[in-house]
Scaffold this motif. Structure first.
Motif, mmCIF file in Angstrom:
data_model
loop_
_atom_site.group_PDB
_atom_site.id
_atom_site.type_symbol
_atom_site.label_atom_id
_atom_site.label_comp_id
_atom_site.label_asym_id
_atom_site.label_seq_id
_atom_site.Cartn_x
_atom_site.Cartn_y
_atom_site.Cartn_z
ATOM 1 N N HIS A 162 0.860 -1.183 0.000
ATOM 2 C CA HIS A 162 0.000 0.000 0.000
ATOM 3 C C HIS A 162 0.896 1.233 0.000
ATOM 4 C CE1 HIS A 162 -4.156 -1.408 0.842
ATOM 5 N NE2 HIS A 162 -3.598 -2.366 1.550
ATOM 6 N N ASP A 190 -3.733 4.184 -1.033
ATOM 7 C CA ASP A 190 -4.196 3.381 -2.160
ATOM 8 C C ASP A 190 -3.461 2.044 -2.145
ATOM 9 O OD1 ASP A 190 -5.072 4.369 -5.572
ATOM 10 O OD2 ASP A 190 -5.623 2.615 -4.372
ATOM 11 N N LYS A 191 -4.009 1.097 -2.925
ATOM 12 C CA LYS A 191 -3.472 -0.254 -2.929
ATOM 13 C C LYS A 191 -2.292 -0.391 -3.871
ATOM 14 C CE LYS A 191 -7.987 -2.334 -1.965
ATOM 15 N NZ LYS A 191 -9.030 -3.256 -2.471
ATOM 16 N N ASP A 202 -4.926 9.802 2.791
ATOM 17 C CA ASP A 202 -4.965 9.436 1.374
ATOM 18 C C ASP A 202 -4.089 8.221 1.145
ATOM 19 O OD1 ASP A 202 -4.934 12.921 0.492
ATOM 20 O OD2 ASP A 202 -6.646 11.536 0.535
#
Lengths: 112, 112
Positions: free
Chosen positions: A47, A56-57, A54
């Protein structure tokens, strides 16, 4: 004084238990990342975060979650540890642009 | 998906020999970094190159970025046992997370 501190450095846990790894930076870098390093697979991104709250993957995010409530802290949680998550985990930060990563010293996690 | 292939994967040489490690891709990168990792520690940035054809020297280490910004090489002159470690190349692209793509690494052993 290390710019990035990972804790713990070593951990042994049982299958099915939740585990949280912590990354703390004093660099004030915007971007933070969690990687795992395994023989034959190199560094794989789990990640990343591009700012407070904020995230994301990455390419191997299944079974992991992250949180970033402050610029300096990025937490990686294994919801229910499995043996396949035995690995060395590295946190990295980056200020952006063409600058490189600064890595922590890693956490060696063993799931038994 | 951007991929970086490093060669060779393993290299064992005698002190004083020269060597070259290669990092190749079919993708264009905005920057290319080289890291060295020692056992039990995180990778440490050695150099960043950003311009096609750029050559940088760091004592006995010479780094080159290909003209098309798809490949790079690391040349070590008169290798020493202290050069032993895992060498990683990483390419930077234009993505939201400012992430780097890592090569699989070259494990170098320099024997006295």
């Amino acid at each position: 004084d290390a710019g990035i501190t990972q804790s713990p450095r070593h951990k042994v846990t049982e299958t099915g238990t939740p585990v949280t790894l912590r990354c703390h930076q004093t660099e004030n870098h915007r971007y933070m990342y969690w990687y795992r390093q395994d023989p034959g697979h190199g560094l794989r991104l789990i990640h990343y975060s591009y700012g407070v709250k904020d995230t994301d993957k990455g390419e191997v995010s299944d079974g992991y979650s992250v949180s970033r409530s402050k610029t300096e802290d990025f937490l990686l949680t294994l919801e229910s540890a499995t043996s396949s998550q035995t690995s060395v985990y590295f946190c990295a930060t980056r200020t952006g642009g063409a600058y490189g990563y600064t890595f922590g010293s890693g956490t060696r996690l063993t799931v038994v | 998906t951007q991929l970086l292939e490093q060669s060779p994967q393993f290299l064992s040489i005698q002190e004083g020999e020269n060597l070259t490690v290669y990092c190749n891709s079919s993708s264009v990168f905005s920057s290319l970094q080289w890291y060295r990792q020692e056992p039990g520690e995180g990778p440490v940035l050695l150099v960043t190159v950003v311009t096609g054809g750029e050559v940088k020297k760091l004592k006995r280490l010479t780094f080159q970025f290909g003209d098309a910004r798809k490949d790079s090489s690391l040349h070590i002159t008169a290798a020493q046992p202290g050069d032993t470690g895992l060498y990683l190349c990483a390419g930077g692209g234009n993505n939201a997370g400012n992430m780097l793509t890592f090569g699989g690494g070259t494990r170098l052993m320099v024997k006295p």
